[in-house]
Design an enzyme around this catalytic site. Structure first.
Site, PDB file in Angstrom:
ATOM      1  N   ILE A 141       0.840  -1.197   0.000  1.00 27.63           N
ATOM      2  CA  ILE A 141       0.000   0.000   0.000  1.00 27.63           C
ATOM      3  C   ILE A 141       0.873   1.245   0.000  1.00 27.63           C
ATOM      4  O   ILE A 141       0.595   2.214  -0.722  1.00 27.63           O
ATOM      5  CB  ILE A 141      -0.966  -0.009   1.197  1.00 27.63           C
ATOM      6  CG1 ILE A 141      -1.924  -1.204   1.093  1.00 27.63           C
ATOM      7  CG2 ILE A 141      -1.761   1.296   1.256  1.00 27.63           C
ATOM      8  CD1 ILE A 141      -2.790  -1.418   2.317  1.00 27.63           C
TER       9      ILE A 141
ATOM     10  N   ARG B  51      10.924  -0.973   8.165  1.00 31.20           N
ATOM     11  CA  ARG B  51      11.780  -1.841   8.968  1.00 31.20           C
ATOM     12  C   ARG B  51      12.972  -2.340   8.178  1.00 31.20           C
ATOM     13  O   ARG B  51      14.072  -2.511   8.694  1.00 31.20           O
ATOM     14  CB  ARG B  51      10.945  -3.022   9.484  1.00 31.20           C
ATOM     15  CG  ARG B  51      11.690  -3.972  10.416  1.00 31.20           C
ATOM     16  CD  ARG B  51      10.728  -4.978  11.006  1.00 31.20           C
ATOM     17  NE  ARG B  51       9.992  -5.707   9.969  1.00 31.20           N
ATOM     18  CZ  ARG B  51       9.046  -6.594  10.219  1.00 31.20           C
ATOM     19  NH1 ARG B  51       8.711  -6.859  11.474  1.00 31.20           N
ATOM     20  NH2 ARG B  51       8.431  -7.218   9.238  1.00 31.20           N
ATOM     21  N   SER B  52      12.765  -2.575   6.883  1.00 26.54           N
ATOM     22  CA  SER B  52      13.868  -2.962   5.998  1.00 26.54           C
ATOM     23  C   SER B  52      13.808  -2.106   4.741  1.00 26.54           C
ATOM     24  O   SER B  52      12.750  -1.620   4.351  1.00 26.54           O
ATOM     25  CB  SER B  52      13.775  -4.450   5.632  1.00 26.54           C
ATOM     26  OG  SER B  52      12.519  -4.739   5.044  1.00 26.54           O
TER      27      SER B  52
ATOM     28  N   ALA C 247      -3.554   3.496   8.692  1.00 26.71           N
ATOM     29  CA  ALA C 247      -3.036   2.192   9.100  1.00 26.71           C
ATOM     30  C   ALA C 247      -3.869   1.625  10.241  1.00 26.71           C
ATOM     31  O   ALA C 247      -4.901   0.987  10.021  1.00 26.71           O
ATOM     32  CB  ALA C 247      -1.567   2.330   9.498  1.00 26.71           C
ATOM     33  N   ARG C 248      -3.438   1.865  11.476  1.00 24.76           N
ATOM     34  CA  ARG C 248      -4.154   1.448  12.670  1.00 24.76           C
ATOM     35  C   ARG C 248      -4.088   2.573  13.689  1.00 24.76           C
ATOM     36  O   ARG C 248      -3.065   3.239  13.838  1.00 24.76           O
ATOM     37  CB  ARG C 248      -3.553   0.168  13.269  1.00 24.76           C
ATOM     38  CG  ARG C 248      -3.870  -1.097  12.487  1.00 24.76           C
ATOM     39  CD  ARG C 248      -5.359  -1.454  12.581  1.00 24.76           C
ATOM     40  NE  ARG C 248      -5.680  -2.714  11.914  1.00 24.76           N
ATOM     41  CZ  ARG C 248      -6.067  -2.820  10.660  1.00 24.76           C
ATOM     42  NH1 ARG C 248      -6.135  -1.722   9.904  1.00 24.76           N
ATOM     43  NH2 ARG C 248      -6.374  -3.991  10.146  1.00 24.76           N
TER      44      ARG C 248
ATOM     45  N   GLU D 236     -12.614   1.839  17.987  1.00 27.50           N
ATOM     46  CA  GLU D 236     -13.589   2.011  16.916  1.00 27.50           C
ATOM     47  C   GLU D 236     -14.825   1.172  17.201  1.00 27.50           C
ATOM     48  O   GLU D 236     -14.710   0.081  17.748  1.00 27.50           O
ATOM     49  CB  GLU D 236     -12.972   1.596  15.571  1.00 27.50           C
ATOM     50  CG  GLU D 236     -11.787   2.433  15.158  1.00 27.50           C
ATOM     51  CD  GLU D 236     -11.145   1.982  13.852  1.00 27.50           C
ATOM     52  OE1 GLU D 236     -10.228   2.667  13.381  1.00 27.50           O
ATOM     53  OE2 GLU D 236     -11.554   0.936  13.309  1.00 27.50           O
TER      54      GLU D 236
ATOM     55  N   HIS E 202     -12.984   4.519   9.027  1.00 28.21           N
ATOM     56  CA  HIS E 202     -12.229   3.323   8.626  1.00 28.21           C
ATOM     57  C   HIS E 202     -12.775   2.750   7.308  1.00 28.21           C
ATOM     58  O   HIS E 202     -13.216   1.594   7.248  1.00 28.21           O
ATOM     59  CB  HIS E 202     -12.286   2.264   9.735  1.00 28.21           C
ATOM     60  CG  HIS E 202     -11.140   1.284   9.648  1.00 28.21           C
ATOM     61  ND1 HIS E 202     -10.625   0.637  10.747  1.00 28.21           N
ATOM     62  CD2 HIS E 202     -10.409   0.825   8.603  1.00 28.21           C
ATOM     63  CE1 HIS E 202      -9.641  -0.166  10.384  1.00 28.21           C
ATOM     64  NE2 HIS E 202      -9.498  -0.064   9.072  1.00 28.21           N
ATOM     65  N   ILE E 203     -12.664   3.546   6.246  1.00 28.50           N
ATOM     66  CA  ILE E 203     -13.222   3.150   4.949  1.00 28.50           C
ATOM     67  C   ILE E 203     -12.135   2.946   3.898  1.00 28.50           C
ATOM     68  O   ILE E 203     -12.397   3.032   2.691  1.00 28.50           O
ATOM     69  CB  ILE E 203     -14.252   4.179   4.448  1.00 28.50           C
ATOM     70  CG1 ILE E 203     -13.638   5.583   4.329  1.00 28.50           C
ATOM     71  CG2 ILE E 203     -15.476   4.198   5.357  1.00 28.50           C
ATOM     72  CD1 ILE E 203     -14.523   6.580   3.583  1.00 28.50           C
ATOM     73  N   GLY E 204     -10.916   2.640   4.337  1.00 29.57           N
ATOM     74  CA  GLY E 204      -9.794   2.522   3.410  1.00 29.57           C
ATOM     75  C   GLY E 204     -10.047   1.615   2.225  1.00 29.57           C
ATOM     76  O   GLY E 204      -9.682   1.921   1.091  1.00 29.57           O
TER      77      GLY E 204
END
Length: 324
Positions: A159, A179-180, A238-239, A268, A287-289
């Site tokens: 994403i 992270r990488s 994301a979250r 939520e 939260h409609i991604g």
């Protein structure tokens, strides 16, 4: 021969469920927009061979331990932090998610949220509807340009890379932290890796697309917001728990950053009285991604097909664990 039982935590279209009904006894919670109570979920798990939950349904120790016959939990979502994956793995239960099918749709929404926040679109629409538009003025509802600015993407998975492609269409300079390192994104998109602190300091738009893990929980805290430009716009698709919401609220109120666009919250559904929702420089979405008809149906079908594969003794299509 008795068919295995499958419990689905929301009402899904019959045509989507039909292939599953051919091999299993399927029961659905009869509501599309009301969460199944936990005590009901525990009770249904007792006889289920498979569960198909939404990303908001907590599948923890209580549910998993009740499922003596449980073979697979097929989450309808790319994220699976609502599931106790280690507990499932210990019990030999396969956990699946729905990656890839929602990548472009979620990237579209993320960039739309960025544009709406930068250009104050929601605020402007309400301004007109409330009859406040009396005259044209040079800085009436003036926002920020997006083109030729610097976007910093935190979480350069599929994403994140899809958002970077959209940003290049706006001639944006793309920074990322992951992270990488992602050599393919650097080669194909011209994305430039930055340490987290440097990305925050250099970006005009900071976009959070990282999964929720113990390492990323509250990653965006008071210190992080203070590193950003005072003109910066923060976007989270994301979250919610990746963000310290009190720290974000204070950063917005005190002018430490300019605005925020949020598709997710720590708890939520979010209370309309939530302090962040009340701020004029916040665009808040429920939260409609991945919420398009095409993508949600594709997610349902992939979750369904993961269950069918496991119940028929075949490898799951998109597992997130490997029980022995």
């Amino acid at each position: 021969m008795t068919k295995p039982c499958v419990f689905i935590t929301r009402k899904l279209p019959e045509d989507v469920v039909a292939p599953l009904s051919a091999i299993a006894e399927v029961e659905m919670w009869p509501h599309e927009d009301v969460a199944v109570p936990n005590d009901v979920l525990v009770e249904k798990a007792k006889r289920a061979a498979a569960l198909l939950p939404m990303v908001s349904d907590p599948i923890g120790e209580q549910v998993l331990s009740a499922g003596a016959e449980l073979k697979v939990v097929a989450n309808m979502g790319v994220g699976y932090d609502n599931i106790d994956v280690p507990a499932a793995t210990r019990r030999g239960i396969v956990v699946c998610n729905t990656p890839d099918v929602l990548t472009d749709t979620t990237a579209d929404l993320t960039f739309a949220l960025l544009l709406a926040t930068a250009r104050r679109l929601v605020e402007a629409a309400e301004f007109l509807k409330e009859g406040k538009w009396k005259s044209w003025s040079p800085f009436l509802l003036a926002g920020a340009d997006v083109h030729h600015k610097t976007i910093g993407i935190v979480g350069m998975g599929n994403i994140g890379q899809a958002v970077a492609k959209r940003a290049k269409g706006f001639d944006m300079n793309v920074l990322y932290y992951n992270r990488s390192r992602r050599p393919e994104a650097e080669a194909e998109l011209g994305a430039i890796y930055r340490p987290f602190a440097d990305l925050l300091a250099e970006s005009d738009f900071v976009v959070c697309l990282t999964p929720l893990t113990p390492e990323t929980r509250r990653l965006f805290n008071r210190e992080a917001f203070r590193r950003m430009k005072r003109s910066a716009v923060f976007i989270n698709a994301a979250r919610g728990a990746v963000v310290d919401e009190q720290a974000l609220y204070e950063a917005l109120v005190h002018g430490e950053i300019a605005a925020a666009g949020l598709d997710v919250f720590e708890k939520e559904p979010v209370d309309p009285a939530h302090p962040l929702v009340s701020l004029p420089n916040v665009v808040a979405l429920p939260h409609i991604g991945s919420a398009t008809y095409e993508t949600r149906r594709a997610m349902m079908a992939l979750a369904r097909d993961n269950i069918i594969a496991v119940l028929e003794g075949r490898p799951p299509l998109t597992p997130v664990n490997r029980p022995s």
